[in-house]
Motif scaffolding. Structure first.
Motif, PDB file in Angstrom:
ATOM      1  N   LEU A 189     -79.106   3.408  -3.518  1.00 39.97           N
ATOM      2  CA  LEU A 189     -79.190   2.761  -4.825  1.00 39.97           C
ATOM      3  C   LEU A 189     -80.621   2.803  -5.343  1.00 39.97           C
ATOM      4  CD1 LEU A 189     -77.638   1.167  -7.017  1.00 39.97           C
ATOM      5  CD2 LEU A 189     -78.245  -0.927  -5.806  1.00 39.97           C
ATOM      6  N   PRO A 190     -81.027   3.993  -5.802  1.00 42.04           N
ATOM      7  CA  PRO A 190     -82.376   4.090  -6.361  1.00 42.04           C
ATOM      8  C   PRO A 190     -82.480   3.193  -7.606  1.00 42.04           C
ATOM      9  CG  PRO A 190     -81.375   6.274  -6.100  1.00 42.04           C
ATOM     10  CD  PRO A 190     -80.296   5.261  -5.892  1.00 42.04           C
ATOM     11  N   LEU A 191     -83.640   2.691  -7.875  1.00 50.38           N
ATOM     12  CA  LEU A 191     -83.895   1.815  -9.027  1.00 50.38           C
ATOM     13  C   LEU A 191     -83.075   0.529  -8.954  1.00 50.38           C
ATOM     14  CD1 LEU A 191     -84.196   3.770 -12.422  1.00 50.38           C
ATOM     15  CD2 LEU A 191     -85.922   2.428 -11.234  1.00 50.38           C
ATOM     16  N   ALA A 192     -82.899   0.008  -7.758  1.00 51.25           N
ATOM     17  CA  ALA A 192     -82.108  -1.220  -7.601  1.00 51.25           C
ATOM     18  C   ALA A 192     -82.793  -2.401  -8.274  1.00 51.25           C
ATOM     19  CB  ALA A 192     -81.920  -1.518  -6.113  1.00 51.25           C
ATOM     20  N   PHE A 193     -81.998  -3.293  -8.790  1.00 50.30           N
ATOM     21  CA  PHE A 193     -82.521  -4.575  -9.291  1.00 50.30           C
ATOM     22  C   PHE A 193     -82.791  -5.454  -8.081  1.00 50.30           C
ATOM     23  CE2 PHE A 193     -81.934  -8.957 -10.812  1.00 50.30           C
ATOM     24  CZ  PHE A 193     -82.868  -8.960 -11.837  1.00 50.30           C
ATOM     25  N   ASP A 194     -83.902  -6.174  -8.102  1.00 55.28           N
ATOM     26  CA  ASP A 194     -84.170  -7.086  -6.973  1.00 55.28           C
ATOM     27  C   ASP A 194     -84.927  -8.318  -7.439  1.00 55.28           C
ATOM     28  OD1 ASP A 194     -86.959  -6.593  -7.058  1.00 55.28           O
ATOM     29  OD2 ASP A 194     -86.703  -4.799  -5.807  1.00 55.28           O
ATOM     30  N   GLY A 195     -85.141  -9.204  -6.487  1.00 57.81           N
ATOM     31  CA  GLY A 195     -85.714 -10.513  -6.797  1.00 57.81           C
ATOM     32  C   GLY A 195     -87.113 -10.462  -7.384  1.00 57.81           C
ATOM     33  N   SER A 196     -87.784  -9.316  -7.278  1.00 55.99           N
ATOM     34  CA  SER A 196     -89.150  -9.247  -7.806  1.00 55.99           C
ATOM     35  C   SER A 196     -89.178  -9.352  -9.336  1.00 55.99           C
ATOM     36  CB  SER A 196     -89.832  -7.945  -7.350  1.00 55.99           C
ATOM     37  OG  SER A 196     -89.210  -6.832  -7.953  1.00 55.99           O
ATOM     38  N   TYR A 197     -88.012  -9.151  -9.981  1.00 54.88           N
ATOM     39  CA  TYR A 197     -87.969  -9.265 -11.451  1.00 54.88           C
ATOM     40  C   TYR A 197     -87.760 -10.705 -11.905  1.00 54.88           C
ATOM     41  CZ  TYR A 197     -87.394  -4.218 -11.248  1.00 54.88           C
ATOM     42  OH  TYR A 197     -87.577  -2.889 -11.005  1.00 54.88           O
ATOM     43  N   LEU A 198     -87.399 -11.593 -10.990  1.00 57.00           N
ATOM     44  CA  LEU A 198     -86.994 -12.954 -11.382  1.00 57.00           C
ATOM     45  C   LEU A 198     -88.176 -13.919 -11.373  1.00 57.00           C
ATOM     46  CD1 LEU A 198     -83.642 -13.152  -9.380  1.00 57.00           C
ATOM     47  CD2 LEU A 198     -83.960 -12.566 -11.788  1.00 57.00           C
TER      48      LEU A 198
END
Ligand code: THU
Length: 160
Positions: A151-160
């Motif tokens: 899953l390249p370009l996954a969404f993760d907690g670093s955006y929150l």
């Protein structure tokens, strides 16, 4: 404007027999878990097994519901079970296998997008890569060294 490329990499083994012994036994555990699938609606069975840092091996399968969106994938069953039963113990590897009563699956079935996201969350939580083994009912085994490769370009907690 620039064009960027996302590269992903995985290994292909000709059959489960070619895998290192601990990967082969994890895949066997996934195959056993598959027999406990509750899938009266799709009839599609999915088995997953995880190997934890403490050596535990846990298996899980898909669990369907008459309200279709509530179906739970095997990968999510086993990863949530691992976190509940052994909180704080990293997951080193997950093996996934499938069985379709309509026709044999002769190539690895890739985890759905939601399961890839859950695998990536487990990696983030554990702060270490999670190896992923994929197999059909026969044929080759695909091995990914981490969830990011699935899953390249996954969404993760670093955006929150
Ligand atoms: N399924 C999984 O268990 N894992 C996946 O990654 C893809 C799909 C299940 C959900 C449902 O019970 C059945 O396979 C058919 O979609």
């Amino acid at each position: 404007m620039e064009k960027h490329t996302l590269r992903t990499e995985y290994s292909v083994y000709g059959s489960p027999e070619e895998l290192p012994a601990d990967d082969k036994s994890l895949l066997d555990a996934a195959r056993s878990a598959l027999e406990h699938a509750y899938s009266p609606y799709s009839r599609f069975k999915v088995g997953a097994a995880v190997r934890l840092a403490n050596g535990e091996i846990l298996g899980g399968s898909n669990y369907e519901n008459a309200s279709y969106p509530l179906c739970i994938c095997a990968e999510q069953t086993v990863l949530t079970m691992a976190s509940s039963r052994f909180p704080g113990v990293p997951v080193h590897a997950i093996a996934v296998t499938v069985k379709n009563p309509e026709r044999p699956v002769t190539r690895p079935a890739p985890p759905c997008g939601a399961c890839r996201q859950v695998i990536c969350e487990t990696e983030q939580k554990n702060r270490q890569p999670l190896r992923i083994l994929l197999h059909g009912e026969s044929g080759p085994v695909y091995v990914f060294e981490n969830g990011r490769d699935l899953l390249p370009l996954a969404f993760d907690g670093s955006y929150l």
